[in-house]
Design a protein around this motif. Structure first.
Motif, PDB file in Angstrom:
ATOM      1  N   GLN A 121       0.819  -1.209   0.000  1.00 51.01           N
ATOM      2  CA  GLN A 121       0.000   0.000   0.000  1.00 51.01           C
ATOM      3  C   GLN A 121       0.854   1.259   0.000  1.00 51.01           C
ATOM      4  O   GLN A 121       0.536   2.243  -0.667  1.00 51.01           O
ATOM      5  N   GLY A 122       1.960   1.249   0.731  1.00 50.59           N
ATOM      6  CA  GLY A 122       2.839   2.422   0.731  1.00 50.59           C
ATOM      7  C   GLY A 122       3.375   2.734  -0.649  1.00 50.59           C
ATOM      8  O   GLY A 122       3.415   3.896  -1.069  1.00 50.59           O
ATOM      9  N   GLN A 123       3.771   1.698  -1.383  1.00 48.73           N
ATOM     10  CA  GLN A 123       4.244   1.894  -2.761  1.00 48.73           C
ATOM     11  C   GLN A 123       3.112   2.398  -3.654  1.00 48.73           C
ATOM     12  O   GLN A 123       3.317   3.283  -4.502  1.00 48.73           O
ATOM     13  N   ALA A 124       1.918   1.854  -3.462  1.00 49.04           N
ATOM     14  CA  ALA A 124       0.777   2.285  -4.276  1.00 49.04           C
ATOM     15  C   ALA A 124       0.465   3.755  -4.040  1.00 49.04           C
ATOM     16  O   ALA A 124       0.164   4.502  -4.986  1.00 49.04           O
ATOM     17  N   ASP A 125       0.545   4.182  -2.789  1.00 46.79           N
ATOM     18  CA  ASP A 125       0.286   5.593  -2.482  1.00 46.79           C
ATOM     19  C   ASP A 125       1.290   6.503  -3.195  1.00 46.79           C
ATOM     20  O   ASP A 125       0.920   7.549  -3.742  1.00 46.79           O
ATOM     21  N   ARG A 126       2.557   6.103  -3.197  1.00 41.05           N
ATOM     22  CA  ARG A 126       3.581   6.918  -3.857  1.00 41.05           C
ATOM     23  C   ARG A 126       3.389   6.945  -5.366  1.00 41.05           C
ATOM     24  O   ARG A 126       3.589   7.985  -6.022  1.00 41.05           O
ATOM     25  N   ILE A 127       3.010   5.799  -5.925  1.00 46.26           N
ATOM     26  CA  ILE A 127       2.748   5.736  -7.373  1.00 46.26           C
ATOM     27  C   ILE A 127       1.633   6.700  -7.752  1.00 46.26           C
ATOM     28  O   ILE A 127       1.723   7.445  -8.733  1.00 46.26           O
TER      29      ILE A 127
ATOM     30  N   ILE B 157       9.054  -5.278  -4.301  1.00 42.23           N
ATOM     31  CA  ILE B 157      10.163  -6.231  -4.425  1.00 42.23           C
ATOM     32  C   ILE B 157      11.492  -5.502  -4.571  1.00 42.23           C
ATOM     33  O   ILE B 157      12.481  -5.832  -3.910  1.00 42.23           O
ATOM     34  N   LEU B 158      11.535  -4.495  -5.432  1.00 40.66           N
ATOM     35  CA  LEU B 158      12.765  -3.737  -5.621  1.00 40.66           C
ATOM     36  C   LEU B 158      13.274  -3.168  -4.300  1.00 40.66           C
ATOM     37  O   LEU B 158      14.471  -3.235  -3.993  1.00 40.66           O
ATOM     38  N   GLU B 159      12.377  -2.614  -3.512  1.00 43.86           N
ATOM     39  CA  GLU B 159      12.787  -1.887  -2.314  1.00 43.86           C
ATOM     40  C   GLU B 159      13.005  -2.789  -1.105  1.00 43.86           C
ATOM     41  O   GLU B 159      13.751  -2.425  -0.193  1.00 43.86           O
ATOM     42  N   GLU B 160      12.373  -3.959  -1.097  1.00 43.86           N
ATOM     43  CA  GLU B 160      12.493  -4.822   0.078  1.00 43.86           C
ATOM     44  C   GLU B 160      13.301  -6.089  -0.179  1.00 43.86           C
ATOM     45  O   GLU B 160      13.783  -6.709   0.778  1.00 43.86           O
ATOM     46  N   ALA B 161      13.436  -6.489  -1.452  1.00 42.69           N
ATOM     47  CA  ALA B 161      14.208  -7.688  -1.786  1.00 42.69           C
ATOM     48  C   ALA B 161      14.916  -7.468  -3.118  1.00 42.69           C
ATOM     49  O   ALA B 161      14.597  -8.095  -4.124  1.00 42.69           O
ATOM     50  N   PRO B 162      15.904  -6.561  -3.140  1.00 46.37           N
ATOM     51  CA  PRO B 162      16.549  -6.209  -4.413  1.00 46.37           C
ATOM     52  C   PRO B 162      17.201  -7.392  -5.115  1.00 46.37           C
ATOM     53  O   PRO B 162      17.295  -7.388  -6.347  1.00 46.37           O
ATOM     54  N   GLU B 163      17.623  -8.419  -4.376  1.00 45.56           N
ATOM     55  CA  GLU B 163      18.229  -9.582  -5.021  1.00 45.56           C
ATOM     56  C   GLU B 163      17.191 -10.367  -5.816  1.00 45.56           C
ATOM     57  O   GLU B 163      17.486 -10.923  -6.880  1.00 45.56           O
TER      58      GLU B 163
ATOM     59  N   TYR C  66       9.069   8.921 -15.500  1.00 41.73           N
ATOM     60  CA  TYR C  66       8.208   8.805 -14.327  1.00 41.73           C
ATOM     61  C   TYR C  66       8.741   7.743 -13.362  1.00 41.73           C
ATOM     62  O   TYR C  66       8.830   7.977 -12.154  1.00 41.73           O
ATOM     63  N   LEU C  67       9.114   6.588 -13.899  1.00 45.50           N
ATOM     64  CA  LEU C  67       9.587   5.490 -13.052  1.00 45.50           C
ATOM     65  C   LEU C  67      10.891   5.862 -12.344  1.00 45.50           C
ATOM     66  O   LEU C  67      11.108   5.491 -11.183  1.00 45.50           O
ATOM     67  N   ARG C  68      11.763   6.599 -13.016  1.00 37.97           N
ATOM     68  CA  ARG C  68      13.022   7.031 -12.411  1.00 37.97           C
ATOM     69  C   ARG C  68      12.757   7.965 -11.228  1.00 37.97           C
ATOM     70  O   ARG C  68      13.409   7.865 -10.188  1.00 37.97           O
ATOM     71  N   GLU C  69      11.785   8.847 -11.389  1.00 35.84           N
ATOM     72  CA  GLU C  69      11.456   9.765 -10.298  1.00 35.84           C
ATOM     73  C   GLU C  69      10.839   9.017  -9.121  1.00 35.84           C
ATOM     74  O   GLU C  69      11.020   9.403  -7.963  1.00 35.84           O
ATOM     75  N   LEU C  70      10.128   7.937  -9.425  1.00 35.91           N
ATOM     76  CA  LEU C  70       9.543   7.116  -8.364  1.00 35.91           C
ATOM     77  C   LEU C  70      10.633   6.442  -7.539  1.00 35.91           C
ATOM     78  O   LEU C  70      10.621   6.447  -6.310  1.00 35.91           O
ATOM     79  N   ASN C  71      11.603   5.860  -8.250  1.00 40.40           N
ATOM     80  CA  ASN C  71      12.779   5.238  -7.625  1.00 40.40           C
ATOM     81  C   ASN C  71      13.799   5.031  -8.737  1.00 40.40           C
ATOM     82  O   ASN C  71      13.484   4.389  -9.740  1.00 40.40           O
TER      83      ASN C  71
END
Length: 557
Positions: free
Chosen positions: A135-141, A172-178, A224-229
């Motif tokens: 949900q946190g990622q969805a809010d930022r998106i 996944i990117l932010e919590e399990a980058p591998e 857009y995606l780069r600005e997100l992360n």
């Protein structure tokens, strides 16, 4: 055409939340000759991982992909046997899935959770549609898209859900980058199962549009995606982008391996993957503008066609040809419906009710419905919000939670049960009113799914929305819809509309509104609206604070 189709069969397979169902269907008239169900051995992983027993955080919902292949190995042969059918007569197979259910895979299609090095990593497993931990990622998106005035955001009612591809991928990117680095593609389960059947990976246009933010031939931009992360810049290029298959097209022929699993002939047509809700519309002969189909089960998905493009607040998406060619397909939904009723029966009903139901040879649901049916609207003095699994439409906020107002020491189980039934009806009323207010008329309400078996629930819906309820003529709506798509993919019909007319089934106006009940529920709905806006539109953030405290108490973010 009918003479040429005599004796020909197709198979539809519906992959639900807890099980998969296969049905054998006669092509010429849609007759369902045999069916079989296979329950997923691992079910839904919400508490612990299967290999390690490690606990999962709140709001997680995972699955094990091998369960889906086991459906092909068990339910399809069993359905053929139940139908007394010969594989020689089957010309195609179609599938549908809950969405958005995502699998991180290798280039060969192997789910990462099947690799020894990732068996203890939750992010390597299937993220089921009701995985709400992003949900946190969805809010930022959503917030960034609104700030940048991204043109695709209004197509989703101005809000992006935590259930969808981008939120789950960003988590996944932010919590399990591998895991993120290892996965070749982030694949919808609807497409993964077709991959297993054909050996071809074909991304279906339906989930790409509704769950993957694919509009007007484009995904969200790299900028857009780069600005997100910054690490998310190439998510589309590296993890999502793939040629799209259109609904009703053939994704390929059945592979030799899949033929061994299913008992079907290799080479028969396998239709492009689809979503359980969207594929049900042709099964209910509801492919014209204004016909809203509510597929009511653990959750409810509302789908309908419209002749024109409109921006509907809080909808789950509008896609050109998302349900039937040449029309705009709209989607909305409720994250919890049958799940809520099941939760209450399992955790909120005294033992004596269970004993009474057992002695009478009926379910607790049937007993509570029987008792609740004796009440007039408003008699129990309760009002509930149907957000036990968050709100999918129209608020698109999975930090919200359930609420029951009016309980006293005189409140009994049947009172609360009826209040929860009514709450889900009010949630559907919110969705219908929002569509109508946005200029998308709803002219017919068609119900499908397992909850059609509850006549009290159906009558409450008719009274709350003040519309007659039509009921699908099949108990296997999604599987029948998948079979219809298989027939089109096999060339038996020229398009989905023609196949739906021949093979679909519906009973019109089975439940009609009762005027006295309509008037009573109109008054109660006004109070529902007050609670809805007070807790759901930011006036009081107590529900979000409660969830935050729960996570902190468990030592989680």
């Amino acid at each position: 055409m009918v003479l040429a189709l005599t004796g020909k069969l197709v198979v539809g397979v519906d992959f639900g939340t807890l099980s998969g169902r296969a049905v054998v269907v006669r092509v010429e008239d849609g007759a369902e000759l045999g069916s079989a169900v296979f329950e997923y051995p691992h079910g839904v992983l919400e508490q612990v991982l299967p290999h390690t027993g490690d606990p999962l955080p709140p709001d997680w919902a995972l699955q094990v992909p091998s369960d889906y292949v086991d459906v092909l190995k068990n339910a399809v042969p069993a359905a053929l046997k139940a139908a007394g059918a010969s594989a020689q007569d089957v010309i195609g197979i179609g599938t549908d899935f809950t969405a958005c259910t995502m699998i991180p895979v290798t280039a060969g299609g192997t789910p990462l959770c099947d690799l020894p090095e990732f068996q203890a990593e939750p992010h390597a497993y299937v993220k089921l549609w009701k995985h709400h931990a992003a949900q946190g990622q969805a809010d930022r998106i959503t917030d960034l898209a609104a700030a940048r005035r991204e043109k695709w955001l209004p197509r989703y009612g101005g809000l992006i859900s935590s259930e969808w591809e981008f939120a789950k991928g960003l988590q996944i990117l932010e919590e399990a980058p591998e895991v993120y680095a290892t996965m070749w593609r982030f694949v919808e389960a609807a497409d993964w199962i077709v991959w297993q059947l054909t050996g071809n990976y074909v991304r279906n246009a339906c989930t790409a549009g509704y769950k993957g933010i694919h509009q007007d031939g484009e995904y969200p931009s790299q900028d857009y995606l780069r600005e997100l992360n910054p690490g998310f810049e190439n998510f589309v290029l590296d993890k999502l982008a793939h040629p799209l298959g259109q609904l009703g097209d053939a994704a390929g022929g059945l592979s030799e391996q899949a033929a061994e699993w299913t008992g079907l002939r290799p080479g028969i047509a396998v239709s492009v993957g689809n979503v359980d809700a969207h594929v049900t519309a042709p099964a209910a002969q509801a492919v014209e503008p204004g016909q809203m189909v509510a597929i009511m089960g653990t959750s409810t998905c509302h789908v309908m066609n419209g002749a024109e493009l409109r921006e509907v607040p809080g909808m789950c998406g509008v896609v050109d040809g998302g349900i039937a060619p040449g029309l705009w397909g709209y989607e909305a939904g409720q994250s919890g419906v049958g799940d809520i009723f099941g939760w209450f029966v399992d955790h909120g009903v005294p033992p004596e009710y269970h004993a009474t139901a057992r002695d009478r040879g009926i379910s607790v649901h049937e007993l509570l419905s029987e008792l609740a049916a004796q009440q007039e609207p408003g008699e129990h003095g309760l009002l509930a919000l149907d957000w036990h699994s968050g709100n999918r439409s129209v608020l698109v906020d999975h930090e919200l939670s359930g609420l029951i107002v009016g309980q006293t020491l005189a409140t009994r189980a049947e009172d609360t049960y009826r209040a929860l039934l009514e709450a889900t009806a009010f949630g559907t009323r919110m969705i219908i009113d929002t569509f109508i207010d946005a200029g998308v008329p709803v002219t017919e309400f068609v119900v499908a799914g397992g909850l059609i078996r509850n006549p009290l629930l159906m009558q409450i819906y008719a009274d709350v929305i003040d519309m007659p309820l039509s009921v699908i003529g099949s108990e296997n709506g999604p599987a029948l819809g998948s079979a219809i798509h298989a027939a089109v993919a096999a060339g038996a019909y020229p398009d989905i509309r023609a196949a739906a007319k021949a093979m679909g089934s519906v009973e019109r106006d089975v439940y009609r509104p009762i005027p006295a009940n309509v008037a009573a529920y109109e008054e109660i709905f006004t109070d529902y609206l007050t609670l809805h806006d007070y807790f759901g539109r930011g006036v009081n953030q107590v529900m979000r604070r409660l969830k935050s405290r729960r996570r902190r108490a468990k030592g989680l973010r």
